[in-house]
Design a protein around this motif. Sequence first.
Motif: not given
Length: 308
Positions: A277-305
Amino acid sequence: MLGVLTGFAVVWIIILTGYCIGRLGVLGENAQTVLSRLAFFVASPALLLITLSDADLGTVFSLPLLVAAASALATAVLYVLATRWWLRRPLPEILISAMSSSLVNAANLGLPICVYVLGDAAYIAPVLIFQLAFFTPFFLMMLDSATSGQRTSLRVFAGQVVRNPIIVGSLLGLLLAATGTQLPEIIHEPVSLIGGAAVPAMLLAFGLSLVGSRPLTADGGRRADVVLASAFKLVVQPLLAFLLARFLLGMEGHLLFAVVVTAALPTAQNVFVVAARYDEGLLVAKDTVLLTTIASLPVLILAAALLA
């Protein structure tokens, strides 16, 4: 612990199913859009209405709401302080990155994880309401000011919040719970059935969105921003939530586990919408969404453990 891992397995198997459907093209080109809109405009409001109408509001909305708000705000502020002079990005881009580091995916992944892992969708309601009613509008006002030099009317954002179907469903559920009103069975049953479509629709749509996505493939000089924002999202925010909940508020047991899990959810996809919408930080937003989505699984499993 086995039940928690089973919950994660259910979530990711459905996501994988959506990914396979997308790769095969079974549902056509617009499947993700249709499923996402079905979940957002119809099924999720129904699910939250039914869930919150039966919830113990005193338990869910007192300390969890405080933890969600404080951990998100503190993470965003710490990110801005850590990067303002180091990375030397323009203010609008810093704001997008700060959103990426602190705004959780409460709808697409938060609701399913709360249902299958925490056992109650009501745990995500404080996060949803805080983000939609305050946190996101706050960032939008800051971005408007930073990109146009003008202040945005609070009335505009108030109107957007009131028209948000998830907020409307949540508020109706809260109203029913606060007044002790029970929906007639002829209304409760169809609304409940419609709400049951929310979780599978969101997870399938999310799996469809992963087709063709690859994090950090285009550098653009922003890999440091993506890695740092992802680290703040998956490490700093849940750690702050744990410290605040355990040592300042004395929370323990399942409630402590719930607030840490909701804080450890990946970056919300709405951040990319705002960046576009603001044409700012598109690359950071897109890659952070994808990277955290993939990496969140081990983090959530660690929290559960550690906490389950």
